[in-house]
Write an enzyme that holds these catalytic residues in place. Sequence first.
Site, short mmCIF file in Angstrom:
data_model
loop_
_atom_site.label_atom_id
_atom_site.label_comp_id
_atom_site.label_asym_id
_atom_site.label_seq_id
_atom_site.Cartn_x
_atom_site.Cartn_y
_atom_site.Cartn_z
N ASN A 315 0.86 -1.18 0.00
CA ASN A 315 0.00 0.00 0.00
C ASN A 315 0.89 1.22 0.00
OD1 ASN A 315 -1.40 2.34 1.29
ND2 ASN A 315 -3.14 0.92 1.25
N SER A 338 -5.21 -0.33 -2.35
CA SER A 338 -5.65 1.03 -2.06
C SER A 338 -6.73 0.93 -1.00
CB SER A 338 -6.18 1.70 -3.33
OG SER A 338 -6.41 3.07 -3.09
N GLU A 339 -6.58 1.66 0.09
CA GLU A 339 -7.42 1.41 1.26
C GLU A 339 -8.89 1.75 1.05
OE1 GLU A 339 -4.73 3.41 1.28
OE2 GLU A 339 -5.01 5.16 2.59
N ASN A 340 -9.21 2.47 -0.05
CA ASN A 340 -10.62 2.69 -0.34
C ASN A 340 -11.28 1.48 -1.00
OD1 ASN A 340 -8.88 3.43 -2.49
ND2 ASN A 340 -10.57 4.44 -3.54
N SER A 380 -11.45 -3.80 3.47
CA SER A 380 -10.13 -3.28 3.14
C SER A 380 -9.27 -3.13 4.39
CB SER A 380 -10.27 -1.93 2.44
OG SER A 380 -9.01 -1.45 2.05
#
Lengths: 516, 516
Positions: A315, A338-340, A380
């Site tokens: 990430n 991607s943390e979204n 996530s």
Amino acid sequence: MLRRLIAYNRLGSKNPTFKLIACYSTSGKQRQGKIYESASDAVADVKDGSTILFGGFGICGIPEKMIDALKEKGVKDITAVSNNGGVDDCGLGVLIKQKQLAKIIGSYVGENNDLVQQYLGGELAVELTPQGTLAEKIRAGGAGIPAFFTLTGYATLVQQGGAPIKYDTNGNVEVASAEKPVQCFNGRNYVMEESIFADFAFVKAQKADPYGNLVFSKSARNFNAPMCRAAKITVAEVEEIVPVGSIPPDQVHVPGIYVKRIFKGTNYSKRIERLRITEPKENGKPAAEPKPAQLLRERIARRVALEFSDGMYANLGIGIPVLSSNYIPKGMNVMLQSENGILGLGPFPTKDQVDHNLINAGKETVTVIPGAAYFGSDDSFAMIRGGHVDLTILGAMEVSATGDLANWMIPGKLVKGMGGAMDLVASPSTRVIITMEHNARDGSPKILESCSLPLTGKEVVDLIISEKAVFQVEKGVGMTLLEFAEGYTVDDIIASTGAKFTVSPNVKQMAQIGCD
Amino acid sequence: MLRRLIAYNRLGSKNPTFKLIACYSTSGKQRQGKIYESASDAVADVKDGSTILFGGFGICGIPEKMIDALKEKGVKDITAVSNNGGVDDCGLGVLIKQKQLAKIIGSYVGENNDLVQQYLGGELAVELTPQGTLAEKIRAGGAGIPAFFTLTGYATLVQQGGAPIKYDTNGNVEVASAEKPVQCFNGRNYVMEESIFADFAFVKAQKADPYGNLVFSKSARNFNAPMCRAAKITVAEVEEIVPVGSIPPDQVHVPGIYVKRIFKGTNYSKRIERLRITEPKENGKPAAEPKPAQLLRERIARRVALEFSDGMYANLGIGIPVLSSNYIPKGMNVMLQSENGILGLGPFPTKDQVDHNLINAGKETVTVIPGAAYFGSDDSFAMIRGGHVDLTILGAMEVSATGDLANWMIPGKLVKGMGGAMDLVASPSTRVIITMEHNARDGSPKILESCSLPLTGKEVVDLIISEKAVFQVEKGVGMTLLEFAEGYTVDDIIASTGAKFTVSPNVKQMAQIGCD
């Protein structure tokens, strides 16, 4: 249409010969009751003082028609739970401008000036919550779990308390966050976080069937998925209402049991917060001469890229970390998270590929590679918190000799929020690399014996890469200088670093990855 | 094949004209490293004493090829985490028969005689855990959450401790469960449960791509989905390995980041634990004369059916509760939830429709209605625990006047496990109806001042429906007789009931739904 099945069923094994006429009627009647005519119908019973979950990440996947309807309706004193505060004239920004919100619970508010002004001016309470903790508080609220334990935020303001939630009109802190309980499991200290359950959840989905089954588009799933489950009344605005049975049961993202109301929105704005484009290569045209700041960033990125290895999951924070992905060697496969809610980030899109439903955690337009997957914010951060991401690379304002990291707040000056950073650095299974300019603009050191700014995480950093040096940070050992850049001596590094460190017996010149 | 994208990217807004040659390489190389040749290759490093999560519910979606490979390999002292213990010659039953297991952590073991004999004989430890708590312990383990709070099991053996985990060879309890901490949130007491993280997770999926992205089939998703995320090494056996990019990113059930190894299994047995068939109506042939026990069950079911209402979500236990769904009135839409991961249960299948991947929580073959959805066991019990299911109907061994329920254990006699019952009755938002024969076979009452058997839940029952009477149970009020069946008097009900109750001023004859 009602499909009525007349069936003979065998009863239990004790009565093998008895047959019964069954009259199942759970078999296909369209329940019209969930479909509302318009956004204003769907929000008609929202009262002043309600707590509302607003789906979306940045302005991707926001319930824009319901936000407009709430503006129209003029309800006040809303407590809004939303990862972001929108931008000045879009998303929650619309309601903030009208001063309809009393409080925001979110992780990142840096994109909205109105919000920050109302917060510092004592008009709006802001409870900053780490993004993964926020997602999990919501997931827990929907799942009947009143509280859970997480490493995220331990030994920071989030756990220790004292973070300003509300200022008075003179700029003094009127309400500060409370200290949170800590409990030790397997030798580590965890923070107890309580769940969130709201009066309403307003979400945006791509499509629904009349039963309320929802399907999201790409990274617009984000907070919408967990929020659906955590409110008394969940309302979904969708771009399409499809007939019952047309969403395959294996492909439903949120089952209709969670969704009380749906309506079809029209004329969606498809606005993009940060357009990033991959432009076609201009053959023969020489590239512009890079500026010194660019060379410095490039040097760091080319050192960072040596830390990637084949099959790794990583990430990358915005800025230099993302830049480093440009130098991943040919043939090496690194899956970017991607943390979204994306695994398998690809390059920025060409103009034709731009999709407002596909952004990274920096709110930039992106693409995905073949083999990618989308998921909600709760999933996530389960992935992140659970240590399944091998490597995270972030920027820093300050780093300490013991690996403390500060990158989210300058008290009284900078109010952006921690976003997902506290979650990303918390797992001991995830390697944390910090990329940063070695010194502040005034030349003062950013690597210090201890951080002066509020922490993002305590004893979390594994490696520091600046334009001048590479330091390893080990628990109980401290910092070791591994490499220093061409043009510098060890004495230069000592002079520009605010913390003591050991020089590795194998110290060498800072390595750089090639890029063909 | 490596797809290599050469791209010009704009850097941040400060450098609008600078262009950079990017060399993304996260873009489509097939990672061969995850694909193993066979089950024996994939489990080659399992050692004696390992803790292993086994996916599946009953024998639906079990990793049968890896179970066979473990039998072949002969590893011993395995701690198996699995909802069920298989049947005598299938699923975990294979390893139990070989005495390769030291311990099972599961919710229901009633289908396996070997297991129960080894348990009572002191050869095998069994830690019975409510099904939803088990699913959540696994979900938490994968999500970096060491502990969480739940209502499930409060004031039962699960929380109070003392449940026999291991007997010695003389039949005395050698190891009993420990008491679990309780904490109050919003006026209710919750149990603290700790998470599970294992050495291995062995799961079965329908298909995988080479990155390890998984897709499950129908109700075979069950425990496989959360288990993938909660082990050091997750191995998925699949029926099909598809090329990278052929699973749409919106339709991935488990992202590849969680899956370290995959292999393709062949010759799957497709065995069915409980075949239930809807047989075609035989026109003109008169139905057999029902027996008294059948009439009794039917009377209860026809009373229960009056409790359904349009738009309701309900979970029905096996037996009379399921039977009651046959009497749902024409035109009324009741969505049936099955805790193994289905919303929208339909009738039993015709012979042609039978699918080994589609069973209900009673392990019976079922169908689904249009508009159904499948999900994993963690999501299913999040739905249940969160109170999103309006109504649950279960059987009982004993019920108390204060609404305590006992239906999972007779100490020293009956060892089946609680399955999902403790979770189903725990949420205050879910109405709990108990259907039962009013008296035991010896005529003794089953409705008592207090239960003598270990509880499933304390103060959880809202309504009791027997063949003789209908009682309302209210917290702080106790039982009220609402209805009694034709042929009985209030005195009969008093005589056959082991607890005091109030007679409603509106007491009436037991109502029955019609069925046309």
